[in-house]
Design a protein around this motif. Structure first.
Motif, PDB file in Angstrom:
ATOM      1  N   VAL A   1     -36.126   3.222  25.380  1.00 55.32           N
ATOM      2  CA  VAL A   1     -34.919   2.451  25.098  1.00 55.32           C
ATOM      3  C   VAL A   1     -35.159   1.027  25.581  1.00 55.32           C
ATOM      4  N   GLU A   2     -34.976   0.071  24.693  1.00 55.12           N
ATOM      5  CA  GLU A   2     -35.183  -1.334  25.014  1.00 55.12           C
ATOM      6  C   GLU A   2     -33.930  -2.126  24.614  1.00 55.12           C
ATOM      7  N   SER A   3     -33.457  -2.996  25.493  1.00 54.35           N
ATOM      8  CA  SER A   3     -32.296  -3.826  25.175  1.00 54.35           C
ATOM      9  C   SER A   3     -32.222  -4.977  26.162  1.00 54.35           C
ATOM     10  N   ARG A   4     -31.243  -5.822  25.949  1.00 53.65           N
ATOM     11  CA  ARG A   4     -30.956  -6.900  26.894  1.00 53.65           C
ATOM     12  C   ARG A   4     -29.676  -6.535  27.645  1.00 53.65           C
ATOM     13  N   ILE A   5     -29.764  -6.449  28.976  1.00 53.48           N
ATOM     14  CA  ILE A   5     -28.624  -6.082  29.807  1.00 53.48           C
ATOM     15  C   ILE A   5     -28.234  -7.280  30.667  1.00 53.48           C
ATOM     16  N   VAL A   6     -26.950  -7.573  30.706  1.00 52.17           N
ATOM     17  CA  VAL A   6     -26.439  -8.638  31.563  1.00 52.17           C
ATOM     18  C   VAL A   6     -25.316  -8.073  32.425  1.00 52.17           C
ATOM     19  N   LYS A   7     -25.148  -8.656  33.597  1.00 50.90           N
ATOM     20  CA  LYS A   7     -24.083  -8.254  34.526  1.00 50.90           C
ATOM     21  C   LYS A   7     -23.586  -9.502  35.221  1.00 50.90           C
ATOM     22  N   ASP A   8     -22.269  -9.688  35.217  1.00 53.57           N
ATOM     23  CA  ASP A   8     -21.694 -10.816  35.944  1.00 53.57           C
ATOM     24  C   ASP A   8     -20.463 -10.344  36.702  1.00 53.57           C
ATOM     25  N   SER A   9     -19.848 -11.254  37.423  1.00 49.88           N
ATOM     26  CA  SER A   9     -18.741 -10.894  38.307  1.00 49.88           C
ATOM     27  C   SER A   9     -17.435 -10.640  37.568  1.00 49.88           C
ATOM     28  N   THR A  10     -17.411 -10.836  36.248  1.00 47.54           N
ATOM     29  CA  THR A  10     -16.162 -10.655  35.499  1.00 47.54           C
ATOM     30  C   THR A  10     -15.882  -9.195  35.184  1.00 47.54           C
ATOM     31  N   SER A  11     -16.855  -8.311  35.399  1.00 44.92           N
ATOM     32  CA  SER A  11     -16.673  -6.906  35.044  1.00 44.92           C
ATOM     33  C   SER A  11     -17.450  -6.016  35.990  1.00 44.92           C
ATOM     34  N   LEU A  12     -16.937  -4.806  36.208  1.00 44.71           N
ATOM     35  CA  LEU A  12     -17.666  -3.819  36.999  1.00 44.71           C
ATOM     36  C   LEU A  12     -18.859  -3.271  36.218  1.00 44.71           C
ATOM     37  N   GLN A  13     -18.804  -3.375  34.904  1.00 42.31           N
ATOM     38  CA  GLN A  13     -19.856  -2.843  34.061  1.00 42.31           C
ATOM     39  C   GLN A  13     -20.906  -3.896  33.735  1.00 42.31           C
ATOM     40  N   ALA A  14     -22.149  -3.449  33.623  1.00 42.00           N
ATOM     41  CA  ALA A  14     -23.172  -4.240  32.947  1.00 42.00           C
ATOM     42  C   ALA A  14     -23.056  -3.923  31.461  1.00 42.00           C
ATOM     43  N   ARG A  15     -23.592  -4.786  30.611  1.00 42.15           N
ATOM     44  CA  ARG A  15     -23.440  -4.543  29.175  1.00 42.15           C
ATOM     45  C   ARG A  15     -24.699  -4.975  28.435  1.00 42.15           C
ATOM     46  N   GLU A  16     -24.893  -4.354  27.283  1.00 44.02           N
ATOM     47  CA  GLU A  16     -25.999  -4.707  26.401  1.00 44.02           C
ATOM     48  C   GLU A  16     -25.537  -5.786  25.433  1.00 44.02           C
ATOM     49  N   VAL A  17     -26.363  -6.830  25.282  1.00 44.31           N
ATOM     50  CA  VAL A  17     -26.015  -7.963  24.432  1.00 44.31           C
ATOM     51  C   VAL A  17     -27.225  -8.312  23.565  1.00 44.31           C
ATOM     52  N   PRO A  18     -26.996  -9.030  22.469  1.00 39.96           N
ATOM     53  CA  PRO A  18     -28.141  -9.484  21.672  1.00 39.96           C
ATOM     54  C   PRO A  18     -29.006 -10.449  22.475  1.00 39.96           C
ATOM     55  N   GLY A  19     -30.293 -10.480  22.152  1.00 44.11           N
ATOM     56  CA  GLY A  19     -31.196 -11.414  22.811  1.00 44.11           C
ATOM     57  C   GLY A  19     -32.492 -10.746  23.217  1.00 44.11           C
ATOM     58  N   PRO A  20     -33.371 -11.515  23.846  1.00 39.18           N
ATOM     59  CA  PRO A  20     -34.670 -10.977  24.252  1.00 39.18           C
ATOM     60  C   PRO A  20     -34.523  -9.770  25.182  1.00 39.18           C
ATOM     61  N   VAL A  21     -35.360  -8.778  24.981  1.00 41.95           N
ATOM     62  CA  VAL A  21     -35.320  -7.555  25.788  1.00 41.95           C
ATOM     63  C   VAL A  21     -35.652  -7.865  27.243  1.00 41.95           C
TER      64      VAL A  21
END
Length: 313
Positions: free
Chosen positions: A194-214
């Motif tokens: 499984v390959e994806s781009r994951i981002v996490k910031d202080s606006t959410s308890l969840q990390a999320r997958e977004v478009p962009g470089p893996v």
């Protein structure tokens, strides 16, 4: 490019707890020109405690000099202090040792215990519990496990060689294998990467997958036949993360439609306080393998904990 070594703290640990470090922004924005003004504006709920610390000389700069109420704001610097410890519920504290030498400590972390102080848990963290029980203030984590994840946790015992262990993690020379009990999805092709781009910031308890470089890769394979109970149908999975993004395994399994059993964040955030006792997140850091950077010895460190329906290990 190697990271710069962080500046040493000008205050000693207090009962196993590191001092708080607050970095001052490179440009003054909206403060009345003093460190006190900046801290009170940034942490209004802590105003009484901060005022007492300023009066007692308990807030210092990077050189350990106490800062008074009128100390000028110095852009780009830091201030340090020990905050009052919060009242904390007692968390699981069984941390059996899997391996130790003069440079490295490996323990088997239980579910539900944070790796390091965070939020309302300071003394109730693996790091502080170990520093106190072993009387080793120099202990420092080499990586982190989510609070809900159990299993192998490595800590440095020697600041002089800590960087050599960290380099192994940075260069992906540490092989990590996790085990999970998660949803069963008939027809899901395994094994797979499984390959994806994951981002996490202080606006959410969840990390999320977004478009962009893996930036996140996890190898997923089945580890046993599915089984059913009153809550659904489940299966065991072996997971080998090639990268270390926040919540990476949990995000990737949820994205495959097989979220980790008892996960309070994925695929949806459960209301605080709804976690059932004795139903821990079914995710385990099963095994870590590396070549000891000081002795050259190959190490394979394996958790002795188990996962299963209702397992509170």
């Amino acid at each position: 490019m190697r990271r710069r070594r962080p500046a040493p703290a000008p205050l000693p640990l207090r009962d196993g707890v590191d001092p708080v470090r607050v970095r001052l922004p490179a440009a003054e924005t909206g403060s009345p020109g003093t460190v006190r003004g900046y801290l009170l504006a940034r942490f209004p709920s802590s105003a009484p405690e901060l005022e007492e610390l300023f009066t007692a000389g308990g807030i210092v700069d990077d050189d350990g000099r106490p800062l008074g109420h009128d100390a000028p704001f110095r852009p780009g610097g830091s201030v340090w202090y020990h905050r009052a410890l919060p009242e904390e519920p007692e968390l699981p504290g069984d941390l059996p040792v899997l391996f130790e030498d003069e440079w490295l400590l490996a323990v088997d972390k239980p579910h539900g215990l944070p790796t390091t102080p965070r939020g309302g848990f300071v003394a109730q963290s693996a790091l502080v519990k170990l520093r106190r029980s072993r009387r080793e203030d120099r202990l420092s984590p080499l990586h982190r496990l989510d609070r809900g994840t159990a299993g192998v946790l490595l800590l440095s015992r020697d600041p002089a060689t800590r960087g050599r262990f960290q380099t192994l993690f940075q260069e992906r020379a540490v092989a990590k294998e996790y085990e999970a009990v998660a949803g069963h999805r008939p027809g899901l092709r395994l094994p797979r990467l499984v390959e994806s781009r994951i981002v996490k910031d202080s606006t959410s308890l969840q990390a999320r997958e977004v478009p962009g470089p893996v930036n996140a890769r996890t190898a997923v394979e089945g580890a046993g036949p599915p089984f059913s109970d009153a809550e659904g149908t489940w299966a065991r999975y072996a997971l080998r993360p090639e990268t270390g993004r926040t919540h990476q395994i949990r995000v990737h399994l949820a994205g495959l439609g097989i979220p980790v059993r008892h996960d309070p964040l994925y695929p949806e955030v459960r209301p605080a306080g709804t976690e059932a006792p004795g139903r821990p997140l079914q995710l385990l850091a099963r095994r870590i393998a590396l070549v000891h950077p000081v002795t050259g010895e190959p190490l394979v460190l394996e958790s002795r904990r188990t996962l299963g329906p209702g397992d509170a290990a």
